[in-house]
Design a protein around this motif. Structure first.
Motif, short mmCIF file in Angstrom:
data_model
loop_
_atom_site.label_atom_id
_atom_site.label_comp_id
_atom_site.label_asym_id
_atom_site.label_seq_id
_atom_site.Cartn_x
_atom_site.Cartn_y
_atom_site.Cartn_z
N ASN A 62 0.76 -1.18 -0.07
CA ASN A 62 0.06 0.06 0.04
C ASN A 62 0.87 1.37 -0.08
N GLN A 94 -2.16 10.06 10.62
CA GLN A 94 -1.67 10.30 9.16
C GLN A 94 -2.10 9.21 8.34
N LEU A 120 6.07 0.75 10.99
CA LEU A 120 6.57 2.21 10.89
C LEU A 120 7.41 2.60 12.04
C1 HEC Z 1 0.09 8.44 -3.22
C2 HEC Z 1 1.42 8.65 -2.66
C3 HEC Z 1 1.44 8.16 -1.23
C4 HEC Z 1 1.04 6.88 -0.70
C5 HEC Z 1 0.31 5.64 -1.24
C6 HEC Z 1 1.37 7.01 0.81
N1 HEC Z 1 1.96 8.16 1.20
FE1 HEC Z 1 2.43 8.49 3.19
N2 HEC Z 1 2.89 10.38 2.56
C7 HEC Z 1 2.72 10.93 1.12
C8 HEC Z 1 3.29 12.30 1.09
C9 HEC Z 1 3.29 13.11 -0.27
C10 HEC Z 1 3.45 12.90 2.51
C11 HEC Z 1 3.59 14.04 2.85
C12 HEC Z 1 2.45 14.66 3.32
C13 HEC Z 1 2.70 16.08 4.08
O1 HEC Z 1 3.24 16.10 4.99
O2 HEC Z 1 1.91 16.93 3.67
C14 HEC Z 1 3.16 11.49 3.43
C15 HEC Z 1 3.26 11.43 4.62
C16 HEC Z 1 3.53 10.51 5.42
C17 HEC Z 1 3.73 10.29 6.91
C18 HEC Z 1 4.23 11.26 7.83
C19 HEC Z 1 5.77 11.55 7.46
C20 HEC Z 1 6.50 12.39 8.32
O3 HEC Z 1 7.63 12.77 8.40
O4 HEC Z 1 5.69 13.07 9.23
C21 HEC Z 1 3.56 8.90 7.14
C22 HEC Z 1 4.04 8.17 8.66
C23 HEC Z 1 3.15 8.21 6.11
N3 HEC Z 1 2.93 8.94 5.01
C24 HEC Z 1 2.76 6.73 6.13
C25 HEC Z 1 2.23 6.23 4.77
C26 HEC Z 1 1.67 4.85 5.18
C27 HEC Z 1 1.80 3.95 6.25
C28 HEC Z 1 1.07 4.50 3.85
C29 HEC Z 1 0.37 3.21 3.44
C30 HEC Z 1 -0.75 2.82 4.25
C31 HEC Z 1 1.28 5.71 3.14
N4 HEC Z 1 2.05 6.84 3.75
C32 HEC Z 1 0.99 5.68 1.65
C33 HEC Z 1 2.64 10.04 0.03
C34 HEC Z 1 1.88 8.85 0.00
#
Ligand code: HEC
Length: 123
Positions: A62, A94, A120
């Motif tokens: 995912n 998140q 994580l």
């Molecule tokens: C379509 C792309 C995409 C997918 C799929 C995605 N993410 Fe993200 N994720 C991002 C982006 C872009 C950010 C930064 C968002 C922000 O902070 O504005 C982020 C931020 C995060 C953060 C916070 C990071 C921080 O430094 O605070 C976490 C934790 C995270 N994602 C976990 C996950 C997990 C677990 C999954 C799967 C279940 C997932 N993400 C799926 C694009 C994605």
């Protein structure tokens, strides 16, 4: 018009408004914090024991497109050490909130979320 500003007439209401505003912001923050701390879904996840291997598999299907196969970042940021600046409830938030587009909103069942959280927190 008074020559001195803020005039003594204004000082008290201004001070009062300032204090009221601070209190409001503080209470709002507290309510928001308490709200997600006591969210039944978050509570359930936090009471389950996550399985690291399952968590990794869920992550790879995912999340890896954006965060890299080992969580080292691609379109999304690297997640190494993410648990040092985000608490468990915030990590859950998140994943499930969809508040940070383009990251989609995920709705894993509580056990899957617990596994994912375990993964994580291992990064
Ligand atoms: C379509 C792309 C995409 C997918 C799929 C995605 N993410 Fe993200 N994720 C991002 C982006 C872009 C950010 C930064 C968002 C922000 O902070 O504005 C982020 C931020 C995060 C953060 C916070 C990071 C921080 O430094 O605070 C976490 C934790 C995270 N994602 C976990 C996950 C997990 C677990 C999954 C799967 C279940 C997932 N993400 C799926 C694009 C994605």
């Amino acid at each position: 018009m008074d020559k001195t500003f803020p005039s003594t007439k204004l000082a008290l209401p201004l001070w009062g408004a300032g204090v009221a505003l601070c209190l409001l912001v503080f209470l709002g923050g507290l309510g928001w914090w308490a709200g997600y701390q006591t969210d039944p879904y978050v509570q359930e996840v936090l009471h389950l024991t996550g399985n690291l291997n399952r968590g990794q598999a869920i992550f790879q299907t995912n999340c890896a497109v954006c965060h890299g196969l080992a969580g080292d970042g691609n379109i999304g940021p690297s997640l190494h050490g993410v648990s040092q600046h985000k608490s468990s409830p915030r990590l859950i938030e998140q994943v499930i909130s969809g508040k940070t587009p383009p990251m989609p909103k995920f709705q894993p069942n509580a056990q899957d979320m617990a596994d994912l959280l375990r993964y994580l927190e291992s990064l």
